[in-house]
Design a protein around this motif. Structure first.
Motif, mmCIF file in Angstrom:
data_model
loop_
_atom_site.group_PDB
_atom_site.id
_atom_site.type_symbol
_atom_site.label_atom_id
_atom_site.label_comp_id
_atom_site.label_asym_id
_atom_site.label_seq_id
_atom_site.Cartn_x
_atom_site.Cartn_y
_atom_site.Cartn_z
ATOM 1 N N MET A 222 -28.179 38.996 -50.340
ATOM 2 C CA MET A 222 -28.465 40.215 -51.098
ATOM 3 C C MET A 222 -27.587 40.365 -52.332
ATOM 4 N N ASN A 223 -26.536 39.592 -52.414
ATOM 5 C CA ASN A 223 -25.676 39.625 -53.600
ATOM 6 C C ASN A 223 -26.280 38.852 -54.771
ATOM 7 N N LYS A 224 -27.365 38.126 -54.514
ATOM 8 C CA LYS A 224 -28.012 37.345 -55.570
ATOM 9 C C LYS A 224 -28.962 38.228 -56.372
ATOM 10 N N ASP A 225 -29.007 38.001 -57.672
ATOM 11 C CA ASP A 225 -29.693 38.942 -58.562
ATOM 12 C C ASP A 225 -31.210 38.926 -58.460
ATOM 13 N N ASN A 226 -31.790 37.875 -57.893
ATOM 14 C CA ASN A 226 -33.249 37.828 -57.807
ATOM 15 C C ASN A 226 -33.793 38.077 -56.404
ATOM 16 N N ILE A 227 -32.898 38.342 -55.450
ATOM 17 C CA ILE A 227 -33.315 38.607 -54.073
ATOM 18 C C ILE A 227 -33.211 40.100 -53.801
ATOM 19 N N ASP A 228 -34.344 40.707 -53.462
ATOM 20 C CA ASP A 228 -34.403 42.161 -53.307
ATOM 21 C C ASP A 228 -34.514 42.610 -51.857
ATOM 22 N N GLY A 229 -34.439 41.682 -50.923
ATOM 23 C CA GLY A 229 -34.559 42.068 -49.527
ATOM 24 C C GLY A 229 -34.811 40.872 -48.648
ATOM 25 N N ALA A 230 -35.210 41.147 -47.409
ATOM 26 C CA ALA A 230 -35.402 40.079 -46.438
ATOM 27 C C ALA A 230 -36.604 40.363 -45.562
ATOM 28 N N LEU A 231 -37.318 39.295 -45.212
ATOM 29 C CA LEU A 231 -38.343 39.340 -44.177
ATOM 30 C C LEU A 231 -37.713 38.658 -42.972
ATOM 31 N N VAL A 232 -37.443 39.440 -41.943
ATOM 32 C CA VAL A 232 -36.609 39.005 -40.827
ATOM 33 C C VAL A 232 -37.479 38.703 -39.611
ATOM 34 N N GLY A 233 -37.293 37.531 -39.020
ATOM 35 C CA GLY A 233 -38.051 37.158 -37.842
ATOM 36 C C GLY A 233 -37.294 37.464 -36.564
ATOM 37 N N GLY A 234 -36.718 36.431 -35.951
ATOM 38 C CA GLY A 234 -36.086 36.558 -34.644
ATOM 39 C C GLY A 234 -35.042 37.655 -34.550
ATOM 40 N N ALA A 235 -34.251 37.827 -35.590
ATOM 41 C CA ALA A 235 -33.177 38.830 -35.553
ATOM 42 C C ALA A 235 -33.723 40.255 -35.526
ATOM 43 N N SER A 236 -34.992 40.441 -35.890
ATOM 44 C CA SER A 236 -35.566 41.793 -35.866
ATOM 45 C C SER A 236 -35.954 42.228 -34.455
ATOM 46 N N LEU A 237 -35.904 41.291 -33.501
ATOM 47 C CA LEU A 237 -36.228 41.620 -32.110
ATOM 48 C C LEU A 237 -35.026 42.147 -31.351
ATOM 49 N N ARG A 238 -33.876 42.138 -32.006
ATOM 50 C CA ARG A 238 -32.647 42.685 -31.415
ATOM 51 C C ARG A 238 -32.201 43.846 -32.285
ATOM 52 N N ALA A 239 -32.243 45.030 -31.727
ATOM 53 C CA ALA A 239 -31.959 46.232 -32.510
ATOM 54 C C ALA A 239 -30.616 46.138 -33.220
ATOM 55 N N GLU A 240 -29.596 45.687 -32.513
ATOM 56 C CA GLU A 240 -28.253 45.622 -33.102
ATOM 57 C C GLU A 240 -28.229 44.714 -34.321
ATOM 58 N N ASP A 241 -28.870 43.549 -34.213
ATOM 59 C CA ASP A 241 -28.891 42.600 -35.335
ATOM 60 C C ASP A 241 -29.699 43.152 -36.507
ATOM 61 N N PHE A 242 -30.854 43.725 -36.217
ATOM 62 C CA PHE A 242 -31.705 44.235 -37.296
ATOM 63 C C PHE A 242 -31.017 45.368 -38.041
ATOM 64 N N ILE A 243 -30.352 46.225 -37.319
ATOM 65 C CA ILE A 243 -29.635 47.344 -37.934
ATOM 66 C C ILE A 243 -28.516 46.825 -38.844
ATOM 67 N N LYS A 244 -27.812 45.790 -38.395
ATOM 68 C CA LYS A 244 -26.761 45.197 -39.231
ATOM 69 C C LYS A 244 -27.327 44.608 -40.512
ATOM 70 N N ILE A 245 -28.513 44.028 -40.413
ATOM 71 C CA ILE A 245 -29.154 43.448 -41.599
ATOM 72 C C ILE A 245 -29.557 44.549 -42.577
ATOM 73 N N VAL A 246 -30.168 45.606 -42.068
ATOM 74 C CA VAL A 246 -30.559 46.733 -42.935
ATOM 75 C C VAL A 246 -29.334 47.350 -43.595
ATOM 76 N N ASN A 247 -28.231 47.433 -42.846
ATOM 77 C CA ASN A 247 -27.005 48.071 -43.344
ATOM 78 C C ASN A 247 -26.016 47.054 -43.938
ATOM 79 N N TYR A 248 -26.541 46.001 -44.496
ATOM 80 C CA TYR A 248 -25.694 44.916 -44.994
ATOM 81 C C TYR A 248 -24.583 45.403 -45.905
#
Length: 248
Positions: A222-248
């Motif tokens: 997310m620190n890269k200037d042309n990346i505006d977000g993420a499409l998350v697969g396996g990590a989105s099935l674990r609430a704790e991991d997905f929340i950490k990704i959203v709150n990067y």
């Protein structure tokens, strides 16, 4: 200013009860309000998950759709069905759809047009195989997918499209494109958009990276200037991991 967007693709996982447990865990946490959060859940769970999301800022996505509103297409789901549930987004052209279900650029194009006509925002997936990358054809492949996928989509409509760059060799493999490689391809995608639609659309369109995104690599991406977000697969099935990704 492009608003970051993180979408969790649950793929063919979670019964209705499992979906409700997971979305309740995600909903109860404090999510970064400056990030648009989306969950793409199985068809069977869409309606029930939508009820849980009422009153939140979390958006709902389907994982696929047919381009026709209705008809003799056994086993398919139409945009009208998704619209009635209150679906906000739909993933279109995911590499697993292309690989296992013969999705091609022409059908991707039809689905994008249909989604836009029904006020459903498409998350359009593009990406190359390992063989295509190693042969130096990654820009050729991704450029073709974008131009054919967006054929005849007008400038006014394209602003509602999210593009997700997912190198196929990084999906579900544990391998991740380096942040520099991901940013380079997202920059190429942005240039391709500029050539077709102009500088204004180039600067406003949001481009996600997908491919083994995890809590430990999201910040660098997310620190890269042309990346505006993420499409998350396996990590989105674990609430704790997905929340950490959203709150990067």
């Amino acid at each position: 200013m492009r608003v970051p967007i993180v979408a969790g693709n649950w793929k063919m996982n979670n019964t209705i009860s499992e979906s409700l447990t997971l979305i309740s865990e995600i909903k109860e946490q404090n999510l970064n309000e400056n990030v648009e959060t989306v969950v793409a859940v199985p068809y069977t769970s869409l309606s029930e998950v939508k009820k849980v999301l009422e009153g939140t800022n979390i958006k709902l996505a389907a994982q696929n759709m047919h381009w026709e509103d209705k008809g003799a297409f056994t086993g398919e789901v139409s945009p009208l069905m998704l619209k009635e549930i209150g679906v906000d987004y739909c993933i279109i052209g995911h590499s697993e759809r292309r690989k296992y279900f013969n999705e091609i650029d022409e059908t991707v194009n039809k689905k994008i047009e249909s989604a836009l006509n029904n006020n459903i925002k498409p998350i359009v997936c593009v990406g190359e195989t390992l063989e295509e990358r190693e042969s130096g054809r990654e820009e050729e492949i991704v450029g073709r997918q974008i131009l054919k996928g967006l054929q005849d989509i007008d400038k006014k409509s394209v602003k509602d499209i999210i593009i997700a760059y997912e190198p196929i060799w990084a999906i579900g493999t544990g391998k991740t494109a380096s942040s520099n490689d991901a940013n380079k391809m997202c920059s190429f995608i942005r240039k391709t958009i500029a050539d077709k639609y102009g500088e204004e659309i180039k600067e406003s369109i949001r481009i996600q990276y997908g491919g083994s995104v995890k809590p430990n690599n999201i910040r660098e991406l997310m620190n890269k200037d042309n990346i505006d977000g993420a499409l998350v697969g396996g990590a989105s099935l674990r609430a704790e991991d997905f929340i950490k990704i959203v709150n990067y």
